[in-house]
Every structure is written in structure tokens, then in C-alpha cells.
Design a protein around this motif. Structure first.
Motif, PDB file in Angstrom:
ATOM      1  N   ASN A 145      66.604 -80.914  -3.611  1.00 52.40           N
ATOM      2  CA  ASN A 145      67.916 -81.282  -3.080  1.00 52.40           C
ATOM      3  C   ASN A 145      67.976 -81.104  -1.569  1.00 52.40           C
ATOM      4  O   ASN A 145      68.496 -81.973  -0.860  1.00 52.40           O
ATOM      5  CB  ASN A 145      69.022 -80.456  -3.750  1.00 52.40           C
ATOM      6  N   TYR A 169      65.461 -85.409  -1.817  1.00 48.81           N
ATOM      7  CA  TYR A 169      64.732 -86.212  -2.799  1.00 48.81           C
ATOM      8  C   TYR A 169      65.685 -86.597  -3.924  1.00 48.81           C
ATOM      9  O   TYR A 169      66.260 -85.746  -4.582  1.00 48.81           O
ATOM     10  CB  TYR A 169      63.538 -85.437  -3.369  1.00 48.81           C
ATOM     11  N   GLN A 170      65.825 -87.888  -4.107  1.00 49.31           N
ATOM     12  CA  GLN A 170      66.762 -88.421  -5.087  1.00 49.31           C
ATOM     13  C   GLN A 170      66.144 -88.433  -6.487  1.00 49.31           C
ATOM     14  O   GLN A 170      64.967 -88.145  -6.660  1.00 49.31           O
ATOM     15  CB  GLN A 170      67.145 -89.850  -4.690  1.00 49.31           C
ATOM     16  N   ARG A 171      66.947 -88.800  -7.432  1.00 49.10           N
ATOM     17  CA  ARG A 171      66.482 -88.985  -8.804  1.00 49.10           C
ATOM     18  C   ARG A 171      66.416 -90.483  -9.077  1.00 49.10           C
ATOM     19  O   ARG A 171      67.250 -91.236  -8.614  1.00 49.10           O
ATOM     20  CB  ARG A 171      67.432 -88.300  -9.785  1.00 49.10           C
ATOM     21  N   SER A 211      66.996 -93.602 -11.405  1.00 43.46           N
ATOM     22  CA  SER A 211      68.035 -93.819 -12.419  1.00 43.46           C
ATOM     23  C   SER A 211      67.411 -94.323 -13.709  1.00 43.46           C
ATOM     24  O   SER A 211      66.281 -94.824 -13.728  1.00 43.46           O
ATOM     25  CB  SER A 211      69.069 -94.830 -11.910  1.00 43.46           C
ATOM     26  N   GLN A 232      63.060 -87.178 -11.504  1.00 40.89           N
ATOM     27  CA  GLN A 232      63.129 -86.558 -10.183  1.00 40.89           C
ATOM     28  C   GLN A 232      62.004 -87.075  -9.305  1.00 40.89           C
ATOM     29  O   GLN A 232      60.839 -86.948  -9.649  1.00 40.89           O
ATOM     30  CB  GLN A 232      63.026 -85.039 -10.294  1.00 40.89           C
ATOM     31  N   PRO A 269      69.638 -88.947   5.341  1.00 41.84           N
ATOM     32  CA  PRO A 269      69.864 -90.053   4.401  1.00 41.84           C
ATOM     33  C   PRO A 269      69.613 -91.386   5.059  1.00 41.84           C
ATOM     34  O   PRO A 269      69.847 -91.550   6.261  1.00 41.84           O
ATOM     35  CB  PRO A 269      71.333 -89.900   3.993  1.00 41.84           C
TER      36      PRO A 269
END
Length: 176
Positions: A57, A61-63, A65, A100, A169
Motif C-alpha cells: 500500500n 501497488y494496486q490490486r 481486478s 495483488q 499515482p
């Protein structure tokens, strides 16, 4: 399987990094599968587990979908890495949090960010050559087991201060 392949690739750098007193540190996101990961020597560095995913986080680092993951797994890089994993007998069981994404940062003395890579596909990972270049290291014979489908690293989107590195971001205009 993709994490194991990436770990194997990075581990090829371990002897050279050790010579230069550079630590190779991995952060996993769960205990599930760690015993086998260590037992089969997929990783040659220090390994820590961050079950709360604070580092993931903090680095932004995004997840993936549930809608994007199937397409990503059918991409050329994923197909190539799957074939490579089968060829090497790496195996994998698809247990755990496959949503993740992760990445890699190279941090120099004093906390200076030297290199940053963010996964855009579960199968991609930083190229060893890029890591060595960021560290100004040469003379390491690398085999060409990495795929050519990997995207080049973008300009360092991460910033570090004291003990924490974070990613800025992406702006909507800069996304692909």
C-alpha cells in the motif's frame, strides 16, 4: 508460478550483489506457500512477509481486478512465462492472493531511489540488466531467460524519505 519465476531470475544476481554488499530483499504478502518457496530455493535473498500489505500500500501497488486478471493471464507475456515455468518445472497452485501486484525498487545508500518497476501484468518483472544498470554494476554474465515482452521501466515514479518509499499515482492523462 509467476512469482517463483521472477524470484529465480532475481536470484541469479545474488552472487554479484553479495560481492558488492548489496542486500537482496523480498517482501511476500502471505505465509501461504512460503515454506515450499524457501525449500525449493526460488529466492536467494532475505525474505519477509507483510500480511497486512502495508509495504504494498505504501508503495502504491494496486490490486488487479477480477475483470482485468483473466485478460492479463491470456496475454503474450503470461503465456510465455507459463511455458517457461512448465519448462523449468517451477509449478504453482494458484492458491493465495493472485490479485495483488508488486514491483521492485532499488534503493541506494542514504535511501536514494535508484530504480523502480511496477507490475502491470502478474507475469512481468524487472529485468536483471536494468537492476544492474541502476547499481552501476557490470561484468555479470546473465543468461537470457527473461522474456522480451517485458515493458521497459518508466521514469522512477517512486520517492523515498527515511524508512518509506512510495509511488506517485499516475495521472489519468499518462495512463495507457
Amino acid at each position: 508460478m509467476f512469482c517463483r519465476l521472477a524470484a529465480q531470475e532475481l536470484s541469479l544476481l545474488s552472487p554479484r550483489l553479495s560481492q558488492e554488499n548489496v542486500r537482496l530483499v523480498g517482501i511476500g504478502l502471505e505465509e501461504l506457500g512460503v515454506e515450499e518457496f524457501v525449500e525449493k530455493k526460488f529466492w536467494a535473498g532475505e525474505l519477509y512477509i507483510d500480511e497486512k500489505k502495508k509495504s504494498f500500500n505504501d508503495l502504491g501497488y494496486q490490486r488487479f481486478s477480477i475483470w482485468s486478471l483473466p485478460g492479463l493471464l491470456l496475454s503474450r507475456i503470461a503465456r510465455n512465462q507459463t511455458a517457461l515455468g512448465k519448462e523449468r518445472g517451477v509449478g504453482g497452485d494458484l492458491r493465495g492472493d493472485g490479485f495483488q501486484n508488486g514491483g521492485l525498487i532499488v534503493v541506494g545508500k542514504g535511501g536514494k531511489l535508484l530504480y523502480s518497476f511496477v507490475q502491470e501484468n502478474p507475469a512481468d518483472h524487472a529485468k536483471n540488466e536494468d537492476i544492474l544498470k541502476a547499481l552501476n554494476l557490470s561484468g555479470l554474465m546473465l543468461d537470457n531467460r527473461s522474456t522480451d515482452e517485458q515493458r521497459p521501466a518508466a521514469a522512477s515514479p517512486a520517492s523515498c524519505d527515511q524508512d518509506v518509499c512510495s509511488l506517485k499515482p499516475k495521472s489519468p492523462a499518462s495512463s495507457d
